[in-house]
Scaffold this motif. Sequence first.
Motif, PDB file in Angstrom:
ATOM      1  N   SER A 118       6.724   3.429  -2.368  1.00 26.63           N
ATOM      2  CA  SER A 118       6.590   4.877  -2.222  1.00 26.63           C
ATOM      3  C   SER A 118       5.249   5.164  -1.570  1.00 26.63           C
ATOM      4  N   THR A 119       4.868   6.438  -1.512  1.00 28.44           N
ATOM      5  CA  THR A 119       3.576   6.794  -0.941  1.00 28.44           C
ATOM      6  C   THR A 119       2.430   6.097  -1.663  1.00 28.44           C
ATOM      7  N   GLU A 120       2.612   5.761  -2.926  1.00 27.42           N
ATOM      8  CA  GLU A 120       1.555   5.107  -3.700  1.00 27.42           C
ATOM      9  C   GLU A 120       1.176   3.746  -3.120  1.00 27.42           C
ATOM     10  N   ALA A 121       2.077   3.133  -2.375  1.00 26.34           N
ATOM     11  CA  ALA A 121       1.811   1.808  -1.816  1.00 26.34           C
ATOM     12  C   ALA A 121       0.644   1.828  -0.831  1.00 26.34           C
ATOM     13  N   PHE A 122       0.301   3.005  -0.299  1.00 28.64           N
ATOM     14  CA  PHE A 122      -0.712   3.097   0.751  1.00 28.64           C
ATOM     15  C   PHE A 122      -2.080   3.533   0.235  1.00 28.64           C
ATOM     16  N   ARG A 123      -2.232   3.692  -1.075  1.00 24.47           N
ATOM     17  CA  ARG A 123      -3.434   4.319  -1.613  1.00 24.47           C
ATOM     18  C   ARG A 123      -4.717   3.582  -1.223  1.00 24.47           C
ATOM     19  N   ALA A 124      -4.682   2.253  -1.124  1.00 26.95           N
ATOM     20  CA  ALA A 124      -5.892   1.507  -0.768  1.00 26.95           C
ATOM     21  C   ALA A 124      -6.194   1.572   0.725  1.00 26.95           C
ATOM     22  N   TRP A 125      -5.187   1.908   1.547  1.00 28.11           N
ATOM     23  CA  TRP A 125      -5.395   2.002   2.987  1.00 28.11           C
ATOM     24  C   TRP A 125      -5.998   3.336   3.407  1.00 28.11           C
ATOM     25  N   VAL A 126      -5.646   4.390   2.691  1.00 28.68           N
ATOM     26  CA  VAL A 126      -6.009   5.742   3.111  1.00 28.68           C
ATOM     27  C   VAL A 126      -7.520   5.920   3.298  1.00 28.68           C
ATOM     28  N   PRO A 127      -8.378   5.458   2.382  1.00 30.48           N
ATOM     29  CA  PRO A 127      -9.820   5.684   2.579  1.00 30.48           C
ATOM     30  C   PRO A 127     -10.375   5.069   3.860  1.00 30.48           C
TER      31      PRO A 127
ATOM     32  N   SER B  91      -1.537  -7.016  -1.269  1.00 28.43           N
ATOM     33  CA  SER B  91      -2.435  -7.912  -1.998  1.00 28.43           C
ATOM     34  C   SER B  91      -3.849  -7.922  -1.446  1.00 28.43           C
ATOM     35  N   HIS B  92      -3.994  -7.674  -0.142  1.00 23.89           N
ATOM     36  CA  HIS B  92      -5.309  -7.748   0.510  1.00 23.89           C
ATOM     37  C   HIS B  92      -5.529  -6.547   1.437  1.00 23.89           C
ATOM     38  N   PRO B  93      -5.474  -5.334   0.901  1.00 21.84           N
ATOM     39  CA  PRO B  93      -5.679  -4.157   1.758  1.00 21.84           C
ATOM     40  C   PRO B  93      -7.066  -4.099   2.372  1.00 21.84           C
ATOM     41  N   ASP B  94      -8.068  -4.719   1.714  1.00 23.85           N
ATOM     42  CA  ASP B  94      -9.429  -4.666   2.247  1.00 23.85           C
ATOM     43  C   ASP B  94      -9.628  -5.584   3.444  1.00 23.85           C
ATOM     44  N   ILE B  95      -8.623  -6.393   3.738  1.00 26.48           N
ATOM     45  CA  ILE B  95      -8.604  -7.156   4.989  1.00 26.48           C
ATOM     46  C   ILE B  95      -7.737  -6.432   6.011  1.00 26.48           C
ATOM     47  N   CYS B  96      -6.558  -6.021   5.586  1.00 27.14           N
ATOM     48  CA  CYS B  96      -5.561  -5.488   6.517  1.00 27.14           C
ATOM     49  C   CYS B  96      -5.908  -4.095   7.033  1.00 27.14           C
ATOM     50  N   ALA B  97      -6.331  -3.199   6.145  1.00 19.36           N
ATOM     51  CA  ALA B  97      -6.595  -1.825   6.576  1.00 19.36           C
ATOM     52  C   ALA B  97      -7.759  -1.735   7.566  1.00 19.36           C
ATOM     53  N   PRO B  98      -8.908  -2.401   7.323  1.00 17.84           N
ATOM     54  CA  PRO B  98      -9.968  -2.357   8.330  1.00 17.84           C
ATOM     55  C   PRO B  98      -9.541  -2.969   9.662  1.00 17.84           C
ATOM     56  N   ALA B  99      -8.714  -4.026   9.611  1.00 20.59           N
ATOM     57  CA  ALA B  99      -8.239  -4.630  10.857  1.00 20.59           C
ATOM     58  C   ALA B  99      -7.395  -3.638  11.640  1.00 20.59           C
ATOM     59  N   MET B 100      -6.558  -2.889  10.927  1.00 20.46           N
ATOM     60  CA  MET B 100      -5.727  -1.887  11.585  1.00 20.46           C
ATOM     61  C   MET B 100      -6.579  -0.747  12.139  1.00 20.46           C
ATOM     62  N   ARG B 101      -7.567  -0.293  11.365  1.00 25.17           N
ATOM     63  CA  ARG B 101      -8.465   0.759  11.839  1.00 25.17           C
ATOM     64  C   ARG B 101      -9.200   0.316  13.101  1.00 25.17           C
ATOM     65  N   ASP B 102      -9.716  -0.911  13.106  1.00 24.26           N
ATOM     66  CA  ASP B 102     -10.439  -1.403  14.278  1.00 24.26           C
ATOM     67  C   ASP B 102      -9.522  -1.537  15.480  1.00 24.26           C
ATOM     68  N   PHE B 103      -8.276  -1.916  15.229  1.00 20.47           N
ATOM     69  CA  PHE B 103      -7.277  -1.996  16.300  1.00 20.47           C
ATOM     70  C   PHE B 103      -7.101  -0.622  16.949  1.00 20.47           C
ATOM     71  N   LEU B 104      -6.969   0.421  16.134  1.00 21.00           N
ATOM     72  CA  LEU B 104      -6.791   1.764  16.678  1.00 21.00           C
ATOM     73  C   LEU B 104      -8.047   2.248  17.400  1.00 21.00           C
ATOM     74  N   LEU B 105      -9.203   1.982  16.839  1.00 21.74           N
ATOM     75  CA  LEU B 105     -10.439   2.432  17.474  1.00 21.74           C
ATOM     76  C   LEU B 105     -10.646   1.756  18.819  1.00 21.74           C
ATOM     77  N   ARG B 106     -10.185   0.517  18.943  1.00 21.50           N
ATOM     78  CA  ARG B 106     -10.277  -0.166  20.250  1.00 21.50           C
ATOM     79  C   ARG B 106      -9.384   0.516  21.274  1.00 21.50           C
ATOM     80  N   LEU B 107      -8.272   1.074  20.834  1.00 18.20           N
ATOM     81  CA  LEU B 107      -7.366   1.757  21.767  1.00 18.20           C
ATOM     82  C   LEU B 107      -8.026   3.004  22.350  1.00 18.20           C
ATOM     83  N   ASP B 108      -8.948   3.578  21.593  1.00 19.53           N
ATOM     84  CA  ASP B 108      -9.574   4.831  22.035  1.00 19.53           C
ATOM     85  C   ASP B 108     -10.786   4.599  22.932  1.00 19.53           C
ATOM     86  N   THR B 109     -11.186   3.333  23.094  1.00 19.18           N
ATOM     87  CA  THR B 109     -12.384   3.051  23.895  1.00 19.18           C
ATOM     88  C   THR B 109     -12.011   2.718  25.334  1.00 19.18           C
TER      89      THR B 109
END
Length: 268
Positions: free
Chosen positions: A38-47, A250-268
């Motif tokens: 559910s939406t709760e699955a994303f709680r660690a990614w949102v910040p 299991s490892h949102p603190d690896i996956c979410a920053p990687a995804m954020r950096d991926f998106l930020l690279r698209l904007d550069t």
Amino acid sequence: MPYLELSADFRPYYEIHDATDPWTTPQTIVFVHGFTESTEAFRAWVPYLSRHYRVVTYDLRGFGRNAPVDSDFRYSTELYVDDLVRIINHLAGGPAHIVAFKSGGISTMRLAATRPDLVRSITLACPPMVAPGGDDWLPFMEENGLRAWARKTMPARLGRDVPPRAIDWWTDLMGATALSTARAYLKWVGTTEAGLDMPGIECPALVILTRLSAQTNAAAGQVPADTVRKGMPHAELLELDLDCYHPAASHPDICAPAMRDFLLRLDT
């Protein structure tokens, strides 16, 4: 609690998280969860994401705060894509970045292949490229319930290094799904082969995978990284050395920053 009035049979629960500067016009990220989530699955990614992007999460039909569906409900990839199109149109107002966990990747890949006008990029976390699910899942659920099934599958899902309280939390989250919804979903998901959509995907893509045994990969519906590279040669791959198939959980603190950096690279 906010529900989106889309149709008589689809009033999904949703959340919007936006910590961007109010004088900016941020792009939107839409999350698509997997089976028994559910939406709760994303709680660690949102910040990690909401400071830079407007983040939209919603519960799929039959899951989370939405009403369960009957056992004979006819799920289909086309239905889920149509739901996602309406979510994007109503809550994003234009093309969005899509993040999908597990079997949420099935409709996300089809959307990217058929409606590129609505997709800026996709991030697929442990996507099933072939039909996911073990043959024993539904019989076990029928006999023991969803919560017992969720706990049984946690070692392969989250690995053996997560704390017991995390196992309990994810077991409670996934075990709350109605058996009727699980029956209907498994009838559909067992017929899918999302990897066939890979050649039609042209948008930027990040695919998060783990290196697993062939047996665990088969249950998750994952294929070797080389298969993804051949199907989507332009995609970025993040292949993690973990003993699980759901690193987004299991490892949102690896996956979410990687995804954020991926998106930020698209904007550069």
